[in-house]
Design an enzyme around this catalytic site. Structure first.
Site, PDB file in Angstrom:
ATOM      1  N   LYS B  76       0.868  -1.180   0.000  1.00  0.00           N
ATOM      2  CA  LYS B  76       0.000   0.000   0.000  1.00  0.00           C
ATOM      3  C   LYS B  76       0.907   1.234   0.000  1.00  0.00           C
ATOM      4  O   LYS B  76       1.927   1.270   0.698  1.00  0.00           O
ATOM      5  CB  LYS B  76      -0.886  -0.020   1.257  1.00  0.00           C
ATOM      6  CG  LYS B  76      -1.903   1.121   1.329  1.00  0.00           C
ATOM      7  CD  LYS B  76      -2.806   0.976   2.564  1.00  0.00           C
ATOM      8  CE  LYS B  76      -3.854   2.084   2.642  1.00  0.00           C
ATOM      9  NZ  LYS B  76      -4.717   1.948   3.832  1.00  0.00           N
ATOM     10  N   SER B 151      -9.700   2.117   3.052  1.00  0.00           N
ATOM     11  CA  SER B 151      -8.786   2.823   2.181  1.00  0.00           C
ATOM     12  C   SER B 151      -7.799   1.927   1.445  1.00  0.00           C
ATOM     13  O   SER B 151      -7.211   2.362   0.455  1.00  0.00           O
ATOM     14  CB  SER B 151      -8.005   3.857   2.995  1.00  0.00           C
ATOM     15  OG  SER B 151      -7.166   3.225   3.946  1.00  0.00           O
ATOM     16  N   SER B 175     -10.000  -0.181   7.268  1.00  0.00           N
ATOM     17  CA  SER B 175      -9.388  -0.022   5.949  1.00  0.00           C
ATOM     18  C   SER B 175      -8.704  -1.252   5.360  1.00  0.00           C
ATOM     19  O   SER B 175      -8.349  -1.253   4.191  1.00  0.00           O
ATOM     20  CB  SER B 175      -8.377   1.133   5.970  1.00  0.00           C
ATOM     21  OG  SER B 175      -9.045   2.370   5.914  1.00  0.00           O
TER      22      SER B 175
END
Lengths: 477, 486
Positions: B76, B151, B175
């Protein structure tokens, strides 16, 4: 109207640690800009603070030394504001749960002792420096200082004059150096203070509105800034206006304070506990362990010097103002019997003058305590006179030789041999019969003539007591 | 190949059925082929990846390989990667290259994993649909009209489309778990303090936690094992040994008690989802677990408490993005104030600005006690609710999200409804507990996630239950249509 001045102080003492309070970068002063700022100090994304244990120990030492309540649980908080020399956009400080709580400190002004309350002391990180010169209308930022550990020491509004305020600052200054937690260097900004000043009609209990004067970095400036500010506030009030709560800056060149920002313009710092750091928990075991390691504090040392060495209040005060100076004195005095006052005079006199002249610290003194003791010993046993000793001391300052070596080499040994002196006196009297007559007619002032001549002949080496005694005897005959 | 388990891939590497260079190349090709539509990967690390793959091949030849040696993965874009851009999904950091690796990245690199690139995400991890990214939204491979969740939406979509076997994620309010649920993969957020936050760009420091996203619980366990552990660079990381997660996977779950919070099974829960969750619970029950209804009486306060605490922390965490030292700086600033206002005004997106403003407001003088302090009190109540529940049960189960993946744009202009999509996950972050999401079926051809919540540091137990469930079901092996080609 009679006015009373009320003063409270915030002192920022830079803690003497090798690395910063939340990173491993060095805290050494004077490096090229931005060479001592690591990723954490720069506030790079993802970096995190890790508390320096040494900084905590230093804060605890201070707390113990002022007899303060030490918080078993204290919390770091973020103080939010934007400024280019504040990399993270917040300063890590302590807010409602500081590590050191209420304590106190005694000061002495004109022989009167007064107790000043220490409200709190908390740990925080310093910001970097903004450099407004030399950048052609732009501002340079040096982050070497960012993250340097500070102890902010806040006093109660207990001081009533500039003299008391200076005495308090000096006391704290002495104390932090005694504890070895701050080098006390005011030029380099290791020890600086903000002063809160207000005035009120004599006898009134409620405080007046205060102004805060920021960043004073010498004792003289503190005194002058307060004096100036008090006058300004009296003028304001007596002309029918009122003092506004504001932050003011002292301009040493113009000797005046001027407004920086008012209360209305003050930031809302939006303090909240820093979630990157755990609360600091202090066990009573750690506190006991540290209490045992506390050095003798200035007040106690001063009292001991008076008792143990028979020194005056003044001498003891001067000699204990710096721990290193006190150590020097004790080292020296331990090597000569029964000359406590004489050693004190030398340390406070020629030695301190020499250090001042060359801008040296006692720790860099070219004459060691042992060598000074060697000199005092020769005064004490009358090998040399006090006057000759000054010459010997000067020669010692520029060399590594002992007093004895210099006395021998330079032939400075005092002439105390009465036979030798008598011979010289006899010759002098024979050559100056008219002066002898004058003396015998009662003009005892001519004694000085004989002493002067003999000292000249012996290049000052005649033992003055012996010389006086012999001269008196022979002249009176 | 794309659907092989980590163990299978690792065996293949050791047996020289294929090399790490070939494997990395294979997944890089999949990214190039499929990601045009998905937009899940925002930075490719092709050259360096093939170099580290070659390095891994050497280690394998020398017999020094671990389970992750030579295995490709994605990070990420919130994790700092030395020498490779770390944008956090923001224009603000579009030009930012960190001079260090995040600890989690470093640990995985030390274990021999090969970083193929960085995944898309909501800007600064603020969002539940991956629509706030500066690099554009991510599409859900199960249905390109829907969002992948957020997210960590890029990581979830990439693993779902089998663009990489593994991807890292972070979870501040759900997330990892919510996008895992929306994309039909397995994701675990460990106990707060288990994975170092060093080098993980902070959103809300007291809630942020890195974790693993993978096809299965077994793969996630292998990845999480490697990421976990005490880090002296993170004061909130916990100095406590990491359990052998893999060793616990095969333990029987007979006799375990699974708690179902009644507050999470109210009428608000979509009926289709409720049915899938019940089926999953039945499967776990069939393996010998006992089911018990429990109550988390204060859990309904978790969303409001979260939306005070998280913005408050983020308002300070994001102050360092000021245009002075790194990141975006506006053109030709007039003065300091202009530099700040325009750099931040132009560098941050709307959702980030919204949260900074909420945060600054709740911390401001006169409001602190009413909001921030109150929210922290609520947080303690929620922690106590969970503590009480874990006296009676070993694991808590619920749906991960109240709905399946919603249409792109559907909630973009309705922040409150967007915030409510994390209603089941946020309490776990407020309490600092480990939680995970496991695929458990489909509603309208969209994946449904089963959330499992464990007690502190019980990641091994959590993964054990998830793995046992995955022995009974094959939802985790399903691949979205169009991505099954080799």
């Amino acid at each position: 109207m009679q006015w009373e001045t009320v003063i409270g102080l915030e002192i920022h003492a830079q803690l003497a640690t090798n690395s910063k309070i939340f990173s491993a970068a060095s805290t050494a002063y004077g490096a090229a800009p931005n060479t001592q700022a690591c990723a954490v100090d720069l506030g790079l994304p993802g970096t995190l603070p890790v508390l320096n244990e040494q900084a905590v120990r230093h804060a605890l030492m201070f707390g113990l030394a002022v007899g303060a309540d030490i918080a078993p649980y204290s919390v770091f908080a973020r103080k939010n504001y934007f400024y280019p020399d504040l990399p993270k956009g917040y300063q890590i400080s302590q807010f409602d749960l500081p590590i050191v709580g209420l304590g106190k400190l005694d000061i002495n002004v004109d022989g009167v002792t007064k107790t000043i309350g220490v409200t709190r002391a908390h740990l925080e990180e310093d910001a970097g420096k903004s450099l407004h010169e030399d950048y052609h209308g732009m501002t340079g930022v040096d982050l070497n200082r960012a993250g340097t550990p500070l102890l902010e020491i806040v006093s109660e509004p207990d001081m009533r004059s500039a003299a008391e305020a200076v005495a308090y600052v000096k006391m704290v200054h002495t104390l932090v150096q005694y504890l070895g937690i701050c080098d006390g260097n005011m030029q380099e900004g290791s020890f600086r203070c903000d002063v809160n000043v207000s005035i009120r009609p004599m006898g009134q209990e409620a405080y007046g509105t205060r102004a805060e004067i920021k960043n004073l970095n010498s004792f003289r400036f503190i005194e002058k800034a307060i004096a100036h500010e008090v006058e300004r506030q009296i003028d304001v009030i007596e002309s029918g206006q009122s003092v506004v709560q504001e932050t003011r800056l002292y301009d040493a060149d113009k000797d005046e304070t001027r407004s920086m920002r008012s209360k209305e313009e003050a930031n809302d710092y939006r303090y909240f506990p820093d979630p990157d750091l755990l609360p600091v928990e202090i066990s009573s075991a750690l506190l006991e362990q540290m209490r045992d390691k506390l050095p003798e504090l200035p007040a106690a040392k001063k009292q001991r010097f008076q008792q143990q060495y028979g020194l005056s209040d003044y001498d003891a005060e001067v000699l204990t103002a710096q721990r290193a100076l006190a150590d020097y004195y004790e080292d020296s005095v331990s090597r000569v019997a029964n000359e406590e006052k004489l050693v004190a005079n030398w340390v406070m006199g020629d030695l301190s003058a020499g250090l001042n002249r060359e801008g040296l610290d006692i720790t860099d003194c070219p004459v060691s305590a042992e060598r000074l003791a060697g000199l005092v010993l020769r005064i004490s046993d009358q090998t040399i006179s006090g006057k000759i000793a000054k010459r010997v001391f000067e020669l010692m300052w520029g060399s590594i030789d002992s007093a004895d070596t210099i006395i021998d080499r330079e032939g400075l040994k005092q002439i105390s041999d009465s036979g030798e002196l008598e011979k010289m006196i006899d010759q002098l009297m024979a050559d100056n019969m008219s002066q002898v007559e004058q003396f015998r007619e009662g003009k005892t002032k001519v004694m000085g003539f004989f002493v002067g001549q003999l000292m000249k002949q012996t290049q000052g080496k005649a033992n003055p007591q012996e010389l006086n005694k012999l001269l008196q005897a022979k002249l009176k005959k | 190949m794309y659907n092989q388990s980590l163990k299978q891939l690792s065996t293949g590497l050791r047996n020289k059925a294929f090399s790490s260079v070939e494997l990395s190349h294979y997944f890089l090709q999949r990214i190039k082929r499929f990601d045009g539509d998905l937009n899940s990967v925002i930075t490719l690390n092709e050259e360096a990846a093939l170099q580290s793959a070659a390095q891994a091949d050497k280690s394998i030849s020398m017999g020094e390989a671990g389970l992750l040696t030579g295995i490709p993965l994605l990070h990420k874009d919130i994790f700092c990667t030395e020498g490779l851009r770390t944008s956090c999904g923001s224009k603000m950091l579009d030009n930012f290259i960190a001079p260090y690796n995040a600890t989690a990245v470093e640990k995985l690199a030390q274990a021999g994993a090969v970083m193929l690139g960085k995944t898309n995400m909501d800007e600064f991890a603020m969002g539940s649909s991956n629509e706030t990214s500066f690099y554009g939204g991510v599409k859900n491979p199960w249905n390109l009209q829907t969002v992948p969740g957020g997210s960590s939406g890029g990581s979830a979509a990439a693993v779902a489309a089998r663009l990489a076997p593994l991807a890292s994620g972070t979870d501040t309010g759900g997330s990892i778990r919510q996008p895992a649920a929306f994309c039909g993969i397995t994701g675990i957020k460990p106990t707060y303090g288990r994975v170092s936050r060093y080098g993980m760009i902070a959103f809300a420091s007291s809630l942020d936690q890195g974790g693993a996203m993978a096809k299965s619980a077994e793969d996630a366990a292998i990845m999480l094992q490697s990421m976990s552990g005490f880090d002296e660079k993170d004061s909130t990381s916990v100095d406590r040994p990491v359990d052998d997660l893999l060793a616990h996977l095969d333990r029987p779950i007979k006799g375990l008690t699974i708690g179902l919070p009644k507050e999470f099974f109210s009428d608000d829960l979509d009926a289709g989802i409720a049915e899938k969750i019940e089926q999953a619970i039945d499967a776990i029950k069939s393996a010998g677990a006992t089911i018990k209804e429990i109550s988390l009486p204060n859990i309904n306060l978790s969303v409001p408490a979260y939306y005070v605490v998280a913005p408050a922390e983020c308002s300070a965490n994001l102050s360092r993005f000021d245009g002075v030292r790194f990141g975006y700086r506006c053109e030709e600033p007039k003065d300091l104030e202009d530099l700040y206002k325009r750099s931040r005004g132009e560098g941050f997106g709307d959702e980030v600005k919204r949260r900074i403003m909420i945060g600054a407001y709740v911390l401001s003088a006169g409001y602190y006690d009413a909001y921030y302090k109150k929210a922290q009190q609520v947080r303690r109540l929620i922690q106590q609710d969970f503590a009480r529940a874990f006296k009676d049960v070993d694991i808590i189960a619920s749906a991960t999200a109240p709905s399946v993946a919603f249409a792109a744009g559907e909630k973009k202009d309705d922040p409150v409804s967007m915030y409510l999509s994390d209603i089941f996950t946020i309490g776990v972050n407020l309490a600092g507990l480990p939680g995970m999401s496991v695929p458990c079926g489909f509603v309208d051809d969209k994946p449904v996630g089963l959330q499992l919540i464990g007690n502190y540091f019980e990641e091994a137990r959590l993964l054990n239950v998830a793995h046992q469930y995955q022995q009974l079901t094959d939802w985790h092996l399903r691949v979205p249509a169009g991505y099954e080609q080799e």
